[in-house]
Design an enzyme around this catalytic site. Structure first.
Site, PDB file in Angstrom:
ATOM      1  N   ARG A  79     -52.681 -40.651-125.262  1.00 13.61           N
ATOM      2  CA  ARG A  79     -51.406 -40.592-125.972  1.00 13.61           C
ATOM      3  C   ARG A  79     -50.246 -40.173-125.080  1.00 13.61           C
ATOM      4  NH1 ARG A  79     -51.268 -36.531-129.176  1.00 13.61           N
ATOM      5  NH2 ARG A  79     -53.210 -35.573-128.477  1.00 13.61           N
ATOM      6  N   ASN A  88     -64.621 -40.832-125.888  1.00  9.14           N
ATOM      7  CA  ASN A  88     -64.448 -39.416-125.572  1.00  9.14           C
ATOM      8  C   ASN A  88     -63.374 -38.738-126.410  1.00  9.14           C
ATOM      9  OD1 ASN A  88     -64.429 -36.928-123.743  1.00  9.14           O
ATOM     10  ND2 ASN A  88     -62.369 -37.744-123.412  1.00  9.14           N
ATOM     11  N   TYR A 108     -65.189 -29.730-138.757  1.00 10.59           N
ATOM     12  CA  TYR A 108     -65.420 -30.171-137.380  1.00 10.59           C
ATOM     13  C   TYR A 108     -66.890 -30.533-137.192  1.00 10.59           C
ATOM     14  CZ  TYR A 108     -65.965 -30.260-132.347  1.00 10.59           C
ATOM     15  OH  TYR A 108     -66.289 -30.655-131.062  1.00 10.59           O
TER      16      TYR A 108
END
Length: 252
Positions: free
Chosen positions: A35, A86, A152
């Protein structure tokens, strides 16, 4: 590994960046995704004297951007031999009743849906050629659940299930699929989880020697460099001091 091309998501820091460096040393051409364009430019400048490097600036959460970016690859980069899924993150560490919905969305969108989008965009050319290797970067959080890790851990359990499902579905195409599941790695992970609280993030790794990104990168290279008849399907790695998500010997 000469003339192979790898696409790495989350290549601007941590495990992704170190994997790019290890791959470049071993003559694997690179498509680096992230990003932050300035970081992509920096790693490209560092590695372009060793291998061919192309960068793609997009957010894995945004489906249209994923397909547009990967669809824009020039001819000399459009045959991807290795995909390293990843990109991932943790946001917050709260009991389920206090968790933030925005945090939950962020983790599910990046860790699960982002992985799916990128894989979907790349699979057609792998299935057509009956060639490819996909490595999904999971976590020990995908193998066990720890206090306040709820969503998570759920997202990484999903990665574990997807890794198994991909391996089954893609078996007939000769595509290798495997996961590398690290324990505690000293990266920007905790800074993101604790939303810029550097003190709290730093405390996570005090008193013991955690894994470093380069440790995991070397393992990823080992996995992808095995002979074609060998597929390392599921690998868990922790530092010597770590026995589980909640047991860490901070006296070593």
């Amino acid at each position: 590994m000469n003339n192979k091309t790898a696409l790495i998501t989350g290549a601007t820091s941590g495990i992704g960046r170190e994997t790019a460096r290890v791959f470049a040393k071993n003559n694997i051409n690179l498509i680096l995704c992230g990003r932050r364009q300035e970081r992509l430019d920096k790693i490209k400048a560092e590695l372009k004297s060793q291998v061919s490097v192309h960068t793609l600036n997009f957010d894995v959460r945004i489906r249209e951007d994923v397909f547009k970016a990967i669809g824009s690859l020039p001819e000399n980069f459009n045959k991807i031999d290795i995909l390293i899924n990843n990109a991932g993150n943790a946001h917050g560490l709260d009991p389920i009743q206090e968790g933030g919905i925005d945090d939950w969305d962020m983790m599910m969108d990046i860790n699960v849906k982002g992985l799916l989008y990128v894989t979907k965009a790349i699979l057609p050319q792998m299935t057509q050629r009956k060639h490819g290797h996909i490595i999904n970067i999971g976590s020990t959080a995908g193998k066990e659940v720890y206090p306040d890790g709820n969503v998570y851990c759920a997202s990484k359990h999903a990665v574990d299930a997807l890794n198994q499902g991909m391996r089954i579905d893609l078996n007939k195409f000769g595509i290798r699929v495997g996961a590398v599941n690290p324990g505690m790695v000293k990266t920007e992970f905790s800074n993101v989880r604790f939303k810029g609280d550097d003190q709290r993030a730093g405390d996570v790794y005090k008193g013991f020697e955690p894994l470093m990104p380069e440790d995991v990168a070397e393992i990823i290279y080992f996995v992808v460099s095995r002979p074609c008849h060998v597929n390392i399907a599921d690998l868990v790695v922790m530092s010597t001091a770590q026995a589980s998500s909640t047991i860490v010997n901070k006296e070593l």
